[in-house]
Design an enzyme around this catalytic site. Structure first.
Site, short mmCIF file in Angstrom:
data_model
loop_
_atom_site.label_atom_id
_atom_site.label_comp_id
_atom_site.label_asym_id
_atom_site.label_seq_id
_atom_site.Cartn_x
_atom_site.Cartn_y
_atom_site.Cartn_z
N ALA A 18 0.84 -1.20 0.00
CA ALA A 18 0.00 0.00 0.00
C ALA A 18 0.87 1.25 0.00
O ALA A 18 2.06 1.19 0.29
CB ALA A 18 -0.91 -0.01 1.22
N CYS A 19 0.26 2.37 -0.34
CA CYS A 19 0.93 3.67 -0.34
C CYS A 19 1.62 3.89 1.00
O CYS A 19 1.04 3.60 2.03
CB CYS A 19 -0.11 4.76 -0.58
SG CYS A 19 0.57 6.43 -0.56
N PRO A 20 2.85 4.33 0.99
CA PRO A 20 3.66 4.87 -0.10
C PRO A 20 4.67 3.87 -0.68
O PRO A 20 5.51 4.25 -1.48
CB PRO A 20 4.41 6.01 0.58
CG PRO A 20 4.68 5.48 1.96
CD PRO A 20 3.45 4.65 2.30
N ASP A 45 -2.70 -1.81 -5.25
CA ASP A 45 -3.25 -0.65 -4.54
C ASP A 45 -4.05 0.20 -5.53
O ASP A 45 -3.51 0.75 -6.48
CB ASP A 45 -2.11 0.16 -3.93
CG ASP A 45 -2.58 1.39 -3.18
OD1 ASP A 45 -3.80 1.58 -3.02
OD2 ASP A 45 -1.72 2.17 -2.73
#
Length: 195
Positions: A18-20, A45
Site C-alpha cells: 500500500a501507499c507509499p 493498490d
C-alpha cells in the site's frame, strides 16, 4: 492499453503493498535505470494510478500508461533524460498530527485537504476535511483558496507531499503536509470504519 504493446526493461512487483511503498520502491529502481528505459510496476493498490501519474510529472519521468489485468495494475514509466528529470523538490513545510489537532480545535481558517481516493475517504476521514483525490487536484484547484493555510493529508504522507508540491507550483503560499497521515491520526474521525 495492452501490456503486449509495451516492452519493459525492468519489471517491479509491488503487489500487496500500500501507499507509499510502491512509489518508494519505484524511486529506488528508477535510479538504476538508464535514461529512456521503461519500467513496469505491478500494483494492487487502487489509489496507485494517481500516485504514479503525479510522481512521474513531478520528477520529469514519463508516465506511459496503465494496463489492468483482474486486480493487478501494470503501470509503465519511462525514465527521463537528465535534462528532463529534475531533482524532486524537498518539502520543508510539514505539520504533525498533534499540531493539526490543536489548529483544528482553534477553528481558524485552516483548510484540511484529504487527497486520498474516495473509497479511502468514505471509510475514515477527519470531520470537516475536504476530499479531492490527488489525481483530480490539478483540475480542481479552483475549489481552493490558495492564499489561505492548507494542511494536506493522505494515508501515510507520500501523496500529501506530492499534493503540496503541486499546490505550491500553482501559487499556494501556506501549505503543509501532515506527517504520517491518517494512518497515525488519534483524533476524531468519521466514516463507515469509524462507526
Amino acid at each position: 492499453m495492452s501490456s503486449n504493446h509495451i516492452q519493459a526493461d525492468y519489471i517491479l512487483d509491488c503487489k500487496g503493498l500500500a501507499c507509499p511503498m510502491p512509489i518508494v520502491k519505484t524511486k529506488k529502481v528508477m535510479k538504476e535505470l538508464k535514461a529512456g528505459q521503461v519500467m513496469e510496476v505491478q500494483v494492487t493498490d487502487k489509489g496507485s494510478l494517481a500516485d504514479f501519474q503525479s510522481w512521474a510529472q513531478s520528477t520529469g519521468h514519463q508516465f506511459i500508461g496503465t494496463f489492468q489485468n483482474e486486480n493487478v495494475m501494470h503501470h509503465y514509466l519511462r525514465k527521463g533524460q537528465p535534462a528532463e528529470a529534475e531533482a524532486e523538490p524537498i518539502l520543508t513545510s510539514t505539520i504533525s498530527n498533534e499540531e493539526l489537532q490543536t489548529k483544528l480545535a482553534e477553528r481558524g481558517n485552516l483548510l484540511l485537504l484529504d487527497v486520498r481516493e474516495p473509497a479511502e475517504f468514505a471509510l475514515k476521514h477527519i470531520p470537516g476535511s475536504k476530499s479531492i483525490p490527488l489525481g483530480e487536484l490539478e483540475n480542481r484547484l479552483g475549489e481552493l483558496k490558495l492564499n489561505e493555510e492548507i494542511a494536506v493529508i493522505c494515508h501515510a504522507g507520500a501523496r500529501s507531499q506530492m499534493a503540496c508540491q503541486l499546490l505550491a507550483k500553482n501559487g499556494a503560499t501556506n501549505v503543509k503536509s501532515v506527517l504520517l497521515g491518517i494512518a497515525e491520526w488519534t483524533g476524531e474521525t468519521e466514516g463507515s470504519e469509524s462507526i
